[in-house]
Design a protein around this motif. Structure first.
Motif, PDB file in Angstrom:
ATOM      1  N   ILE A  11       0.526  -1.486   0.185  1.00 41.37           N
ATOM      2  CA  ILE A  11      -0.252   0.049   0.278  1.00 41.37           C
ATOM      3  C   ILE A  11       0.802   1.178   0.009  1.00 41.37           C
ATOM      4  O   ILE A  11       1.889   1.540   0.677  1.00 41.37           O
ATOM      5  CB  ILE A  11      -1.333   0.059   1.448  1.00 41.37           C
ATOM      6  CG1 ILE A  11      -1.643  -1.452   0.862  1.00 41.37           C
ATOM      7  CG2 ILE A  11      -1.822   1.179   1.422  1.00 41.37           C
ATOM      8  CD1 ILE A  11      -2.696  -1.478  -0.151  1.00 41.37           C
ATOM      9  N   PRO A  12       0.624   1.905  -0.656  1.00 44.86           N
ATOM     10  CA  PRO A  12       1.573   3.478  -0.432  1.00 44.86           C
ATOM     11  C   PRO A  12       1.322   4.288   0.742  1.00 44.86           C
ATOM     12  O   PRO A  12       0.331   4.124   0.964  1.00 44.86           O
ATOM     13  CB  PRO A  12       1.109   4.413  -1.962  1.00 44.86           C
ATOM     14  CG  PRO A  12      -0.295   3.024  -2.959  1.00 44.86           C
ATOM     15  CD  PRO A  12       0.255   1.959  -1.789  1.00 44.86           C
ATOM     16  N   VAL A  13       2.336   4.917   1.208  1.00 48.15           N
ATOM     17  CA  VAL A  13       2.843   5.792   2.076  1.00 48.15           C
ATOM     18  C   VAL A  13       1.228   6.375   2.269  1.00 48.15           C
ATOM     19  O   VAL A  13       0.508   6.111   3.235  1.00 48.15           O
ATOM     20  CB  VAL A  13       3.705   5.883   2.149  1.00 48.15           C
ATOM     21  CG1 VAL A  13       4.265   7.278   3.506  1.00 48.15           C
ATOM     22  CG2 VAL A  13       4.564   5.472   1.953  1.00 48.15           C
ATOM     23  N   ALA A  14       0.954   7.148   1.046  1.00 48.05           N
ATOM     24  CA  ALA A  14      -0.103   8.051   1.558  1.00 48.05           C
ATOM     25  C   ALA A  14      -1.530   7.381   1.638  1.00 48.05           C
ATOM     26  O   ALA A  14      -2.314   8.281   2.291  1.00 48.05           O
ATOM     27  CB  ALA A  14      -0.354   8.997   0.183  1.00 48.05           C
ATOM     28  N   ASP A  15      -1.804   6.274   1.235  1.00 42.25           N
ATOM     29  CA  ASP A  15      -2.710   5.318   1.596  1.00 42.25           C
ATOM     30  C   ASP A  15      -3.000   4.614   2.714  1.00 42.25           C
ATOM     31  O   ASP A  15      -3.930   3.910   3.329  1.00 42.25           O
ATOM     32  CB  ASP A  15      -2.944   4.110   0.264  1.00 42.25           C
ATOM     33  CG  ASP A  15      -3.661   5.773  -0.386  1.00 42.25           C
ATOM     34  OD1 ASP A  15      -3.742   6.408  -0.765  1.00 42.25           O
ATOM     35  OD2 ASP A  15      -3.279   4.634  -1.555  1.00 42.25           O
ATOM     36  N   ARG A  16      -1.896   4.366   3.602  1.00 38.90           N
ATOM     37  CA  ARG A  16      -1.793   3.944   4.802  1.00 38.90           C
ATOM     38  C   ARG A  16      -2.079   4.210   6.533  1.00 38.90           C
ATOM     39  O   ARG A  16      -2.185   3.125   6.789  1.00 38.90           O
ATOM     40  CB  ARG A  16      -0.100   3.782   5.161  1.00 38.90           C
ATOM     41  CG  ARG A  16       0.738   2.915   3.786  1.00 38.90           C
ATOM     42  CD  ARG A  16       2.111   2.568   4.957  1.00 38.90           C
ATOM     43  NE  ARG A  16       3.083   1.919   3.002  1.00 38.90           N
ATOM     44  CZ  ARG A  16       3.859   1.871   2.962  1.00 38.90           C
ATOM     45  NH1 ARG A  16       4.817   2.582   4.133  1.00 38.90           N
ATOM     46  NH2 ARG A  16       5.209   1.433   2.299  1.00 38.90           N
ATOM     47  N   VAL A  17      -2.227   5.365   6.272  1.00 40.95           N
ATOM     48  CA  VAL A  17      -3.056   6.387   7.732  1.00 40.95           C
ATOM     49  C   VAL A  17      -4.087   5.689   8.578  1.00 40.95           C
ATOM     50  O   VAL A  17      -3.766   5.215   9.587  1.00 40.95           O
ATOM     51  CB  VAL A  17      -3.270   7.608   7.660  1.00 40.95           C
ATOM     52  CG1 VAL A  17      -3.949   7.981   9.060  1.00 40.95           C
ATOM     53  CG2 VAL A  17      -1.678   8.454   7.396  1.00 40.95           C
ATOM     54  N   PRO A  18      -5.272   5.888   7.482  1.00 42.90           N
ATOM     55  CA  PRO A  18      -6.648   4.850   8.298  1.00 42.90           C
ATOM     56  C   PRO A  18      -6.581   3.455   8.612  1.00 42.90           C
ATOM     57  O   PRO A  18      -7.190   2.754   9.554  1.00 42.90           O
ATOM     58  CB  PRO A  18      -7.556   4.844   7.243  1.00 42.90           C
ATOM     59  CG  PRO A  18      -6.731   5.255   5.526  1.00 42.90           C
ATOM     60  CD  PRO A  18      -5.676   6.072   5.969  1.00 42.90           C
ATOM     61  N   ILE A  19      -5.509   2.463   7.922  1.00 38.60           N
ATOM     62  CA  ILE A  19      -5.360   1.332   7.911  1.00 38.60           C
ATOM     63  C   ILE A  19      -4.630   1.182   9.139  1.00 38.60           C
ATOM     64  O   ILE A  19      -4.954   0.459  10.120  1.00 38.60           O
ATOM     65  CB  ILE A  19      -4.745   0.881   6.874  1.00 38.60           C
ATOM     66  CG1 ILE A  19      -5.204   1.172   5.235  1.00 38.60           C
ATOM     67  CG2 ILE A  19      -4.062  -1.016   6.954  1.00 38.60           C
ATOM     68  CD1 ILE A  19      -4.949   0.451   4.194  1.00 38.60           C
ATOM     69  N   ILE A  20      -3.312   1.877   9.199  1.00 42.61           N
ATOM     70  CA  ILE A  20      -2.683   1.981  10.589  1.00 42.61           C
ATOM     71  C   ILE A  20      -3.007   2.194  12.182  1.00 42.61           C
ATOM     72  O   ILE A  20      -3.118   0.958  12.756  1.00 42.61           O
ATOM     73  CB  ILE A  20      -1.142   2.448   9.919  1.00 42.61           C
ATOM     74  CG1 ILE A  20      -0.864   2.019   9.039  1.00 42.61           C
ATOM     75  CG2 ILE A  20      -0.098   3.013  11.681  1.00 42.61           C
ATOM     76  CD1 ILE A  20       0.725   2.464   8.806  1.00 42.61           C
ATOM     77  N   GLN A  21      -4.367   3.111  11.276  1.00 45.43           N
ATOM     78  CA  GLN A  21      -4.824   3.222  13.066  1.00 45.43           C
ATOM     79  C   GLN A  21      -5.550   2.710  13.366  1.00 45.43           C
ATOM     80  O   GLN A  21      -5.553   2.634  14.817  1.00 45.43           O
ATOM     81  CB  GLN A  21      -5.898   5.144  11.951  1.00 45.43           C
ATOM     82  CG  GLN A  21      -6.332   5.542  13.401  1.00 45.43           C
ATOM     83  CD  GLN A  21      -7.145   6.799  13.075  1.00 45.43           C
ATOM     84  OE1 GLN A  21      -7.231   7.035  12.245  1.00 45.43           O
ATOM     85  NE2 GLN A  21      -7.224   8.010  13.804  1.00 45.43           N
TER      86      GLN A  21
END
Length: 145
Positions: free
Chosen positions: A96-106
């Motif tokens: 997953i590109p870095v820009a799209d990771r935030v909600p998944i990591i959260q």
């Protein structure tokens, strides 16, 4: 890809091996599975315990310790892997590109308290804090193969 990697201790490696064994047999937490992926140097199968997170109807893996051995192997193998929780499932891990990771990591941090310290954020941390750490934690979507 980031160079960040918090290498596990010998004890943690032994625990992960045991937890992977449990997960592979369908025991332990429901989101814990055994991941088997070809080693990028040896070509031999490598197994590790990982936790699946579901987000927006899809399954994902997040590397809490950063650029882990399994995440590097996933990229080197083109994402071909097997996850096992009782019965094996052939999958492809899609980076997953870095820009799209935030909600998944959260969501991962919210659900997986045992590894929360690896991220340095809390479930209610700001989006900016999650954006700051996203590059450090490879994230993969699990697709059927």
């Amino acid at each position: 890809m980031t160079k960040f990697y918090n290498k596990p201790s010998g004890f943690t490696k032994k625990m992960n091996s045991f937890l992977g064994w449990l997960g592979g047999r369908g025991m332990g937490p429901k989101k814990m599975v055994q991941l088997t992926i070809k080693g990028r140097k040896s070509g031999q199968p490598r197994t590790v315990a990982v936790n699946i997170v579901e987000y927006d109807g899809k399954r994902y893996l997040v590397a809490p310790r950063g650029n882990t051995e399994w995440s590097r192997n996933a990229i080197a193998s083109g994402g071909e892997a097997v996850i096992k929780r009782g019965k094996p499932e052939d999958v492809r891990l899609v980076d997953i590109p870095v820009a799209d990771r935030v909600p998944i990591i959260q969501k991962y941090v919210e659900e997986t308290a045992i590894v929360r310290a690896e991220f340095g954020v809390e479930p209610d941390s700001s989006i900016e804090e999650y954006q700051r750490i996203a590059e450090k934690h490879p994230t993969f979507r699990i697709d059927p193969r």
